[in-house]
Design a protein around this motif. Structure first.
Motif, PDB file in Angstrom:
ATOM      1  N   LEU A 362     -20.573 -64.877 -13.410  1.00  0.00           N
ATOM      2  CA  LEU A 362     -21.434 -64.539 -12.056  1.00  0.00           C
ATOM      3  C   LEU A 362     -22.899 -64.154 -12.899  1.00  0.00           C
ATOM      4  CD1 LEU A 362     -19.608 -65.757  -8.815  1.00  0.00           C
ATOM      5  CD2 LEU A 362     -22.456 -66.956  -9.895  1.00  0.00           C
ATOM      6  N   LEU A 363     -22.349 -62.447 -12.857  1.00  0.00           N
ATOM      7  CA  LEU A 363     -22.837 -61.610 -12.805  1.00  0.00           C
ATOM      8  C   LEU A 363     -23.770 -62.264 -14.261  1.00  0.00           C
ATOM      9  CD1 LEU A 363     -21.362 -58.058 -12.218  1.00  0.00           C
ATOM     10  CD2 LEU A 363     -22.903 -60.020 -11.529  1.00  0.00           C
ATOM     11  N   GLY A 364     -23.067 -62.632 -15.624  1.00  0.00           N
ATOM     12  CA  GLY A 364     -23.938 -63.406 -16.587  1.00  0.00           C
ATOM     13  C   GLY A 364     -24.580 -64.187 -16.747  1.00  0.00           C
ATOM     14  N   ALA A 365     -24.039 -65.040 -15.899  1.00  0.00           N
ATOM     15  CA  ALA A 365     -24.954 -66.204 -15.105  1.00  0.00           C
ATOM     16  C   ALA A 365     -26.499 -65.531 -14.933  1.00  0.00           C
ATOM     17  CB  ALA A 365     -24.702 -66.893 -14.443  1.00  0.00           C
ATOM     18  N   MET A 377     -17.901 -67.053 -20.466  1.00  0.00           N
ATOM     19  CA  MET A 377     -17.367 -67.238 -19.143  1.00  0.00           C
ATOM     20  C   MET A 377     -18.313 -68.241 -18.678  1.00  0.00           C
ATOM     21  SD  MET A 377     -14.373 -66.065 -18.946  1.00  0.00           S
ATOM     22  CE  MET A 377     -14.289 -66.675 -17.346  1.00  0.00           C
ATOM     23  N   VAL A 378     -19.732 -67.685 -18.770  1.00  0.00           N
ATOM     24  CA  VAL A 378     -20.233 -68.923 -18.199  1.00  0.00           C
ATOM     25  C   VAL A 378     -19.950 -70.276 -18.476  1.00  0.00           C
ATOM     26  CG1 VAL A 378     -23.089 -69.368 -18.073  1.00  0.00           C
ATOM     27  CG2 VAL A 378     -22.653 -66.853 -18.252  1.00  0.00           C
ATOM     28  N   ALA A 379     -19.806 -70.936 -19.540  1.00  0.00           N
ATOM     29  CA  ALA A 379     -19.615 -71.858 -20.293  1.00  0.00           C
ATOM     30  C   ALA A 379     -19.090 -73.001 -19.250  1.00  0.00           C
ATOM     31  CB  ALA A 379     -19.699 -71.890 -21.493  1.00  0.00           C
ATOM     32  N   GLY A 380     -17.545 -72.125 -19.413  1.00  0.00           N
ATOM     33  CA  GLY A 380     -16.893 -73.063 -19.121  1.00  0.00           C
ATOM     34  C   GLY A 380     -17.064 -72.571 -16.708  1.00  0.00           C
ATOM     35  N   LEU A 381     -17.724 -71.824 -16.183  1.00  0.00           N
ATOM     36  CA  LEU A 381     -18.520 -71.862 -15.033  1.00  0.00           C
ATOM     37  C   LEU A 381     -19.549 -72.482 -14.869  1.00  0.00           C
ATOM     38  CD1 LEU A 381     -17.726 -68.260 -14.015  1.00  0.00           C
ATOM     39  CD2 LEU A 381     -16.186 -70.072 -13.608  1.00  0.00           C
ATOM     40  N   THR A 382     -19.911 -72.947 -15.526  1.00  0.00           N
ATOM     41  CA  THR A 382     -21.186 -74.174 -15.743  1.00  0.00           C
ATOM     42  C   THR A 382     -20.779 -75.679 -14.894  1.00  0.00           C
ATOM     43  OG1 THR A 382     -22.812 -72.928 -16.545  1.00  0.00           O
ATOM     44  CG2 THR A 382     -23.447 -74.867 -16.421  1.00  0.00           C
ATOM     45  N   ARG A 383     -19.631 -75.839 -15.398  1.00  0.00           N
ATOM     46  CA  ARG A 383     -19.159 -77.663 -15.839  1.00  0.00           C
ATOM     47  C   ARG A 383     -18.230 -76.761 -13.515  1.00  0.00           C
ATOM     48  NH1 ARG A 383     -17.766 -76.875 -20.865  1.00  0.00           N
ATOM     49  NH2 ARG A 383     -15.589 -75.910 -20.414  1.00  0.00           N
ATOM     50  N   ARG A 384     -17.735 -75.801 -13.110  1.00  0.00           N
ATOM     51  CA  ARG A 384     -17.176 -75.711 -12.335  1.00  0.00           C
ATOM     52  C   ARG A 384     -17.843 -76.092 -11.003  1.00  0.00           C
ATOM     53  NH1 ARG A 384     -11.423 -76.551 -12.131  1.00  0.00           N
ATOM     54  NH2 ARG A 384     -11.135 -75.753  -9.603  1.00  0.00           N
ATOM     55  N   TYR A 385     -19.152 -75.035 -11.161  1.00  0.00           N
ATOM     56  CA  TYR A 385     -19.928 -74.322 -10.456  1.00  0.00           C
ATOM     57  C   TYR A 385     -21.790 -74.710 -10.491  1.00  0.00           C
ATOM     58  CZ  TYR A 385     -16.810 -71.691  -8.329  1.00  0.00           C
ATOM     59  OH  TYR A 385     -15.286 -71.649  -8.106  1.00  0.00           O
ATOM     60  N   PRO A 386     -21.849 -77.040 -10.772  1.00  0.00           N
ATOM     61  CA  PRO A 386     -22.983 -77.172 -11.492  1.00  0.00           C
ATOM     62  C   PRO A 386     -24.802 -76.408 -11.334  1.00  0.00           C
ATOM     63  CG  PRO A 386     -21.936 -79.084 -10.875  1.00  0.00           C
ATOM     64  CD  PRO A 386     -21.058 -77.294 -10.141  1.00  0.00           C
ATOM     65  N   ASP A 387     -24.257 -77.161  -9.275  1.00  0.00           N
ATOM     66  CA  ASP A 387     -25.615 -76.476  -8.826  1.00  0.00           C
ATOM     67  C   ASP A 387     -26.084 -75.543  -8.676  1.00  0.00           C
ATOM     68  OD1 ASP A 387     -25.980 -79.039  -8.158  1.00  0.00           O
ATOM     69  OD2 ASP A 387     -25.056 -79.056  -6.182  1.00  0.00           O
ATOM     70  N   ALA A 388     -24.625 -73.890  -8.815  1.00  0.00           N
ATOM     71  CA  ALA A 388     -25.899 -73.020  -8.608  1.00  0.00           C
ATOM     72  C   ALA A 388     -25.900 -72.357 -10.205  1.00  0.00           C
ATOM     73  CB  ALA A 388     -24.302 -71.806  -8.389  1.00  0.00           C
ATOM     74  N   ASN A 447     -33.623 -64.190 -12.879  1.00  0.00           N
ATOM     75  CA  ASN A 447     -32.666 -63.181 -11.861  1.00  0.00           C
ATOM     76  C   ASN A 447     -33.822 -63.058 -10.790  1.00  0.00           C
ATOM     77  OD1 ASN A 447     -32.428 -59.480 -11.413  1.00  0.00           O
ATOM     78  ND2 ASN A 447     -30.634 -60.911 -11.488  1.00  0.00           N
ATOM     79  N   PHE A 448     -34.486 -63.010 -11.617  1.00  0.00           N
ATOM     80  CA  PHE A 448     -35.968 -62.835  -9.718  1.00  0.00           C
ATOM     81  C   PHE A 448     -35.472 -63.798  -8.577  1.00  0.00           C
ATOM     82  CE2 PHE A 448     -39.391 -63.614  -7.871  1.00  0.00           C
ATOM     83  CZ  PHE A 448     -40.446 -62.856  -7.559  1.00  0.00           C
ATOM     84  N   ILE A 449     -35.494 -64.071  -8.971  1.00  0.00           N
ATOM     85  CA  ILE A 449     -35.296 -65.481  -7.821  1.00  0.00           C
ATOM     86  C   ILE A 449     -33.850 -65.145  -7.023  1.00  0.00           C
ATOM     87  CG2 ILE A 449     -36.271 -67.812  -8.968  1.00  0.00           C
ATOM     88  CD1 ILE A 449     -33.080 -68.675  -9.110  1.00  0.00           C
TER      89      ILE A 449
END
Length: 549
Positions: A362-365, A377-388, A447-449
């Motif tokens: 999450l921090l990486g994203a 880690m970001v790559a795997g989590l992107t599939r799991r939480y596509p909207d975020a 990061n700004f948003i």
DNA sequence: CACACATGCGCC
DNA sequence: AGGGCGCATGTGTG
């Protein structure tokens, strides 16, 4: 709601404009004038809260709401949903140039005689019109109100101060550094550490504060280092390194939070730093005196409640990931956020193997990690939480394209090129460095948003909490009843009579619910707080720290 | 001499 | 080749 605009006039007079009607007061009459109006709670409109509010507080007048035109102007000028033309008009160039002032020097900001006497009512009309014409009028209105409430909180916290036990602080310094040295000298124990470093590297006369000297000494000792960061040094097993690390730690304490710092920022049993709302471009606060926002854990034991009082310390667990879940409407992440530990929620959801993986991903994203453990880690989590993950990814791509982005409530990012000024004397950048520059800007907009919307959540939180604490009642002025004394991005400290501590804690929780509702409406995102009631700030957050009473 | 910059550390 | 800050010191520049 009634708005009353206050402007300074030459000769210590104040112009009051309400519904187009003008009157003039002597500056000395202002506290009683504001005090008598205050139960009806008009919105006081002024150029800069720091220029008006401290003297009102000193006269015992607490203000319920205000509109800070300087903060509003800077915010609206850069808000993508606002037509900046509507902010143009009489004196608007001065408003463009107004910088922040500080409580110790409120006049610092004035650029010349004219800026000293800007007409608040004229600028107020322009700002109201600009918001009304905007496609995001409701959100921007909320943001302006929250930002102005934050400005009130900032002045109140400097006025009240964080309860500070100088005897505890000095004992801590004496234990680690020795007695207070004469001006310009190192304290005994620090000097002893210098001697150890010199001996270990066989370098008499070595100045450990000198980078070139220190690097040369390390290389002579066979250590292959090019920088002096603690993390670099720790990788080398050399007896001198231990002494050097201790020197660096003690020297930092001595220089940053030692006796001189106390002389300058502690008075009357209170640590009174200066806060600057929206001091960073993302909308986070900064501090321009006293280092309030980098207030180290090492000296927190000295922050102690008065006798019969307590500190209620409340912080939000994983504020920014929760904000990301809310603003992206990511149902899967919102589900993982349902509970006290969002990262553990992701583990329970089967998205990751460990809590640490969840955090790294999450921090990486949010920061734009591209390599290392975090990037993977970001790559795997992107599939799991596509909207975020998609939302921050899109913000990064917008930045790389040179587009500005905005927070949930409508704060705009600085433009590419505005974010980091270039030296016109530098040679024109080649394609490679231009691409690097755009990627850096993309990490910034990414990061700004999230950081910016997190700051908005926190503003709404402390604004509502401020009002709740006042309504909790008790007699007397601000500092005789529960009041905010510290704010650090996602954490607040309230100084309260001990018998009201439980109620204060409940209000902090209720204010968090209010903030979540204001920003995310029906999208019930949880913002659980970790709350401790303690005598000393240093005890907060530790298990078993609660005070029995 | 003043000033800006780099470095390193503190906080989130 | 991970975002935002402030502060202290030393060093290099005008």
């Amino acid at each position: 709601m009634t708005r009353v605009a206050l402007s300074r006039l030459p000769g210590d007079r104040v112009l009051v404009v309400e519904d187009g009607a003008e009157s003039v007061l002597a500056a000395s009459e202002l506290p009683s004038y504001v005090g008598v109006r205050e139960p009806e709670a008009p919105r006081w409109v002024w150029d800069d809260t720091v220029r008006w509010y401290p003297s009102l507080l000193a006269a015992g007048v607490r203000v319920q709401r205000c509109h800070d035109l300087r903060l509003g102007h800077h915010l609206l000028r850069r808000a993508p949903a606002v037509d900046a033309q509507l902010l143009q008009g009489a004196e608007s160039a001065y408003w463009d140039r107004l910088g922040p002032s500080t409580p110790s020097d409120p006049a610092l900001f004035s650029v010349d005689e004219t800026a000293e006497h800007l007409r608040a009512d004229l600028e107020d009309s322009r700002q109201l019109a600009a918001v009304a014409a905007s496609s995001e009028a409701t959100r921007l209105g909320l943001l302006l109100a929250a930002e102005s409430a934050g400005a009130l909180v900032a002045v109140e916290m400097t006025y009240a101060g964080l309860p500070w036990r100088s005897d505890v602080h000095e004992r801590l310094l004496a234990d680690l550094l020795g007695p207070r040295p004469p001006r310009g000298a190192r304290p005994e124990k620090l000097e002893a550490t210098v001697a150890e470093v010199r001996a270990a590297f066989d370098a008499p006369g070595l100045n450990p504060d000198s980078r070139p000297e220190m690097l040369a000494a390390l290389r002579r000792a066979g250590l292959d280092v090019t920088d002096l960061r603690a993390s670099t040094l720790r990788a080398h097993a050399h007896p001198g390194v231990v002494a050097l690390l201790r020197y660096k730690q003690l020297a930092h304490l001595f220089q940053t939070n030692g006796w001189a710092w106390s002389d300058q920022w502690v008075s009357g049993g209170r640590f009174r730093p200066s806060y600057q709302p929206a001091g960073s471009t993302t909308g986070r606060w900064s501090s321009n005196g006293g280092g309030a926002l980098s207030f180290p854990a090492q000296v927190r034991p000295a922050a102690m409640a008065d006798d019969g009082w307590r500190l209620v310390v409340a912080d939000v667990a994983q504020l920014e990931p929760r904000v990301l879940a809310g603003m992206s409407g990511d149902q899967a992440l919102a589900k993982s956020a349902r509970g006290a530990d969002l990262y553990q929620g992701m583990v329970d959801d089967g998205a990751v193997a460990s809590r640490n993986d969840a955090k790294l991903g999450l921090l990486g994203a949010m920061y734009g990690a591209t390599s290392g453990e975090s990037g993977r880690m970001v790559a795997g989590l992107t599939r799991r939480y596509p909207d975020a993950f998609g939302l921050v990814e899109e913000a990064a791509r917008a930045g790389e394209r040179g587009q500005v982005v905005r927070t949930l409530l409508g704060r705009g990012s600085p433009a590419l090129g505005e974010a980091w000024e270039r030296d016109p004397d530098d040679p024109p950048p080649d394609a490679d460095s231009q691409a690097r520059y755009r990627r850096a800007y993309g990490r910034f907009t990414r990061n700004f948003i999230v950081q910016g919307t997190g700051a908005e959540w926190a503003l709404c939180w402390i604004a509502d909490l401020r009002n709740r604490l006042w309504r909790l009642g008790g007699a007397g002025s601000l500092v005789d009843r529960p009041h905010l004394v510290f704010f650090l991005h996602d954490e607040v400290v309230i100084h309260t009579p001990a018998d009201l501590a439980d109620e204060v804690a409940a209000e902090a929780t209720a204010a968090a619910t209010t903030a979540a509702g204001l920003l995310f409406r029906d999208l019930a995102i949880d913002f659980p707080l970790t709350i401790s009631t303690v005598r000393s700030y240093a005890e907060a957050g530790k298990p078993g720290a609660a005070v029995d009473s």
